[in-house]
Design a protein around this motif. Sequence first.
Motif, short mmCIF file in Angstrom:
data_model
loop_
_atom_site.label_atom_id
_atom_site.label_comp_id
_atom_site.label_asym_id
_atom_site.label_seq_id
_atom_site.Cartn_x
_atom_site.Cartn_y
_atom_site.Cartn_z
N ASP A 182 37.89 48.33 68.58
CA ASP A 182 38.90 49.10 69.16
C ASP A 182 38.87 49.85 70.35
OD1 ASP A 182 37.43 51.04 67.73
OD2 ASP A 182 39.36 52.22 67.07
N ARG A 183 37.41 49.95 70.66
CA ARG A 183 37.19 50.74 71.83
C ARG A 183 35.97 49.97 72.77
NH1 ARG A 183 36.14 56.74 72.12
NH2 ARG A 183 34.68 56.15 70.83
N PRO A 188 40.32 52.27 75.55
CA PRO A 188 40.94 51.56 74.29
C PRO A 188 40.70 50.05 74.56
CG PRO A 188 42.32 53.27 74.85
CD PRO A 188 41.32 53.11 76.09
N ARG A 189 40.64 49.03 73.56
CA ARG A 189 40.60 47.83 73.81
C ARG A 189 41.88 47.32 74.11
NH1 ARG A 189 41.71 43.61 74.83
NH2 ARG A 189 41.16 41.68 73.97
N ARG A 207 43.84 48.50 76.28
CA ARG A 207 44.33 48.84 77.84
C ARG A 207 43.57 47.58 78.66
NH1 ARG A 207 47.37 51.94 80.41
NH2 ARG A 207 45.85 52.65 81.78
#
Lengths: 168, 92
Positions: free
Chosen positions: A3-4, A83-84, A86
């Motif tokens: 997720d990041r 953040p993924r 983005r």
Amino acid sequence: MADRVCVGAIAGSFGVKGEVRLKSFCAEPEDIATYGPLSSEDGAASWEVRLTRPVKAGFAARLTGVATKEAADALRGTRLYAPRDRLPALPDDEFYHADLIGLTVVDTGGAELGRVKAVLNHGAGDLLEVAGKGLKQPVLLPFTKAAVPTVDLTAGRIVADPPEGLFE
Amino acid sequence: MSRSVWKGPFVDSYVLKKAEKSRESGRNEVIKIWSRRSTILPQFVGLTFGVYNGQKHIPVNVTEDMIGQKFGEYSPTRTYYGHAADKKAKRK
């Protein structure tokens, strides 16, 4: 899928007015500013990033809430995560390395071959480096439709139809 | 006529033989070669060579724009992974 994504790191302060020296890991180094706010590895702190100018091996940048050289120095070595979600959406058959790394590789029969350790490109197309328990050393799998017919990010797996002799 | 033109491109003969054999068989296989110095010829387009880098064979899918270059150019001998970040891979 993580997720990041780690997109850069703070190399230290730059000057005496609270700017930081920023190393970007992005394909287009300037893009790091567009993925903000960026957070630290533990997610405890986050900053908006404004690039002021390019400097040797990176950028000089201002982070929100960092106004002094001492505060900038204290952030030295901090990795910056975006953040993924983005990252912009990609067309079909194009994938972020961050999404591919860690996927399970299975053959067309469903047997597990290993996991994707890295994505490489030496000028002749992308290669997936697959490492697994049954492999003496990591295997490089061409990232083509013929060799990798299915990429299922939601299921976290890749179906591979490798050329003969590759996984021996 | 310059010397490099009349001599033609250099290719180790075993590479030519292996490529021809693979093309005739029509099998989907990686052709393992150790000859990094061989020139990529038009008849290699579409084949996949495993080019030795001193440690392992790196798969090289030959395409038209690679003609005239050497196999070794696509099989680096040093490893650098870098960071994934927002880098993209395209499935061709």
